[in-house]
Every structure is written in structure tokens, then in C-alpha cells.
Design a protein around this motif. Sequence first.
Motif, PDB file in Angstrom:
ATOM      1  N   UNK A  81       0.819  -1.207   0.000  1.00 11.90           N
ATOM      2  CA  UNK A  81       0.000   0.000   0.000  1.00 11.90           C
ATOM      3  C   UNK A  81       0.859   1.267   0.000  1.00 11.90           C
ATOM      4  N   UNK A  82       2.088   1.156   0.472  1.00  9.95           N
ATOM      5  CA  UNK A  82       2.986   2.313   0.530  1.00  9.95           C
ATOM      6  C   UNK A  82       3.800   2.500  -0.750  1.00  9.95           C
ATOM      7  N   UNK A  83       3.770   1.508  -1.641  1.00  6.63           N
ATOM      8  CA  UNK A  83       4.629   1.524  -2.820  1.00  6.63           C
ATOM      9  C   UNK A  83       3.940   2.122  -4.036  1.00  6.63           C
ATOM     10  N   UNK A  84       4.765   2.607  -4.974  1.00  5.88           N
ATOM     11  CA  UNK A  84       4.251   3.057  -6.262  1.00  5.88           C
ATOM     12  C   UNK A  84       3.968   1.835  -7.121  1.00  5.88           C
ATOM     13  N   UNK A  85       3.325   2.033  -8.264  1.00  4.97           N
ATOM     14  CA  UNK A  85       2.997   0.907  -9.146  1.00  4.97           C
ATOM     15  C   UNK A  85       4.248   0.170  -9.611  1.00  4.97           C
ATOM     16  N   UNK A  86       5.301   0.910  -9.969  1.00  3.53           N
ATOM     17  CA  UNK A  86       6.569   0.286 -10.392  1.00  3.53           C
ATOM     18  C   UNK A  86       7.164  -0.549  -9.262  1.00  3.53           C
ATOM     19  N   UNK A  87       7.143   0.015  -8.066  1.00  2.00           N
ATOM     20  CA  UNK A  87       7.699  -0.675  -6.903  1.00  2.00           C
ATOM     21  C   UNK A  87       6.884  -1.916  -6.564  1.00  2.00           C
ATOM     22  N   UNK A  88       5.569  -1.840  -6.725  1.00  2.00           N
ATOM     23  CA  UNK A  88       4.711  -2.996  -6.451  1.00  2.00           C
ATOM     24  C   UNK A  88       5.069  -4.154  -7.376  1.00  2.00           C
ATOM     25  N   UNK A  89       5.302  -3.849  -8.646  1.00  2.00           N
ATOM     26  CA  UNK A  89       5.672  -4.885  -9.614  1.00  2.00           C
ATOM     27  C   UNK A  89       6.986  -5.541  -9.203  1.00  2.00           C
ATOM     28  N   UNK A  90       7.967  -4.726  -8.842  1.00  2.00           N
ATOM     29  CA  UNK A  90       9.263  -5.254  -8.421  1.00  2.00           C
ATOM     30  C   UNK A  90       9.132  -6.048  -7.122  1.00  2.00           C
ATOM     31  N   UNK A  91       8.290  -5.601  -6.206  1.00  2.00           N
ATOM     32  CA  UNK A  91       8.066  -6.286  -4.929  1.00  2.00           C
ATOM     33  C   UNK A  91       7.452  -7.662  -5.168  1.00  2.00           C
ATOM     34  N   UNK A  92       6.477  -7.733  -6.059  1.00  2.00           N
ATOM     35  CA  UNK A  92       5.866  -9.021  -6.403  1.00  2.00           C
ATOM     36  C   UNK A  92       6.902  -9.969  -6.993  1.00  2.00           C
ATOM     37  N   UNK A  93       7.775  -9.439  -7.842  1.00  2.00           N
ATOM     38  CA  UNK A  93       8.829 -10.256  -8.441  1.00  2.00           C
ATOM     39  C   UNK A  93       9.787 -10.769  -7.372  1.00  2.00           C
ATOM     40  N   UNK A  94      10.109  -9.925  -6.401  1.00  2.00           N
ATOM     41  CA  UNK A  94      10.986 -10.340  -5.300  1.00  2.00           C
ATOM     42  C   UNK A  94      10.362 -11.498  -4.525  1.00  2.00           C
ATOM     43  N   UNK A  95       9.065 -11.410  -4.267  1.00  2.00           N
ATOM     44  CA  UNK A  95       8.391 -12.464  -3.514  1.00  2.00           C
ATOM     45  C   UNK A  95       8.392 -13.782  -4.292  1.00  2.00           C
ATOM     46  N   UNK A  96       8.261 -13.695  -5.611  1.00  2.00           N
ATOM     47  CA  UNK A  96       8.266 -14.912  -6.425  1.00  2.00           C
ATOM     48  C   UNK A  96       9.645 -15.560  -6.449  1.00  2.00           C
ATOM     49  N   UNK A  97      10.689 -14.729  -6.426  1.00  2.00           N
ATOM     50  CA  UNK A  97      12.062 -15.239  -6.475  1.00  2.00           C
ATOM     51  C   UNK A  97      12.529 -15.781  -5.134  1.00  2.00           C
ATOM     52  N   UNK A  98      11.846 -15.416  -4.066  1.00  2.00           N
ATOM     53  CA  UNK A  98      12.215 -15.851  -2.722  1.00  2.00           C
ATOM     54  C   UNK A  98      12.098 -17.373  -2.641  1.00  2.00           C
ATOM     55  N   UNK A  99      13.106 -18.037  -2.134  1.00  2.00           N
ATOM     56  CA  UNK A  99      13.018 -19.503  -2.028  1.00  2.00           C
ATOM     57  C   UNK A  99      11.887 -19.912  -1.092  1.00  2.00           C
ATOM     58  N   UNK A 100      11.135 -20.902  -1.513  1.00  2.00           N
ATOM     59  CA  UNK A 100      10.023 -21.398  -0.706  1.00  2.00           C
ATOM     60  C   UNK A 100      10.509 -22.500   0.224  1.00  2.00           C
ATOM     61  N   UNK A 101      10.136 -22.399   1.484  1.00  2.00           N
ATOM     62  CA  UNK A 101      10.528 -23.407   2.463  1.00  2.00           C
ATOM     63  C   UNK A 101       9.537 -24.550   2.409  1.00  2.00           C
ATOM     64  N   UNK A 102      10.050 -25.738   2.528  1.00  2.00           N
ATOM     65  CA  UNK A 102       9.188 -26.920   2.564  1.00  2.00           C
ATOM     66  C   UNK A 102       8.925 -27.272   4.013  1.00  2.00           C
ATOM     67  N   UNK A 103       7.673 -27.274   4.405  1.00  2.00           N
ATOM     68  CA  UNK A 103       7.322 -27.595   5.784  1.00  2.00           C
ATOM     69  C   UNK A 103       6.240 -28.617   5.785  1.00  2.00           C
TER      70      UNK A 103
END
Length: 103
Positions: A81-103
Motif C-alpha cells: 500500500x505504501x509503494x508506487x505501481x513500479x515498486x509494487x511490480x518489483x516487490x511481487x517479483x521479489x516475492x516470487x524469487x524468494x526460495x520457498x521453504x518446505x514444511x
Amino acid sequence: MKKILLVALVAMLGMQPADAQRKGGNTRTPEQMVEKLDEKLNLTDEQEKQITTLYTDFFKQELPREERRTAMQELNKKIEALLTDEQKTAFEQMKKERPQRKR
């Protein structure tokens, strides 16, 4: 007898770093997390302050694992909510690239 004590001491010392890692000995501070976001998203000073506050409040909470996941999702929504549209896109990409933990 001395050899047994020496082996026991070495074993105990070897276990200590592993125990520190298990207990979150490598956790990052809110400032470090915001710094990493700033590198990727080029945050403004005001955004940095607000996001640092959000992370600080989040880390003060002592939540069980199940609730922590939900709280983290809410935190990410507040950050978006605090980010601009460009930043939101980059933030989403960061979350996708984050390694997923297997639990």
C-alpha cells in the motif's frame, strides 16, 4: 579419561553453532530488511521510515508459526500500500524469487 573429556568438549563446542542457527541466530533486523528492499525498490526516505516501523512492530509480536504466516501476508499488503505501481511490480517479483521453504 582425559581423551574422553576432550572428545566430549569438542562435541559440545561443535553443537553450539548448529543450535544457534536453529534458534534464529541469523535473523535480520528491520533496518537490514528495509535496506534490502531499498536496494531493489529504490524507496523514498518516507517509505523507508514507514516500512521500518511496520517491520519493527511485526517483529515485536510473539506469534505461533501458523499465525505468523498470516501476519506476514498482512504485513506485505501494508507494505504494498505504501509503494508506487513500479515498486509494487518489483516487490511481487521479489516475492516470487524468494526460495520457498518446505514444511
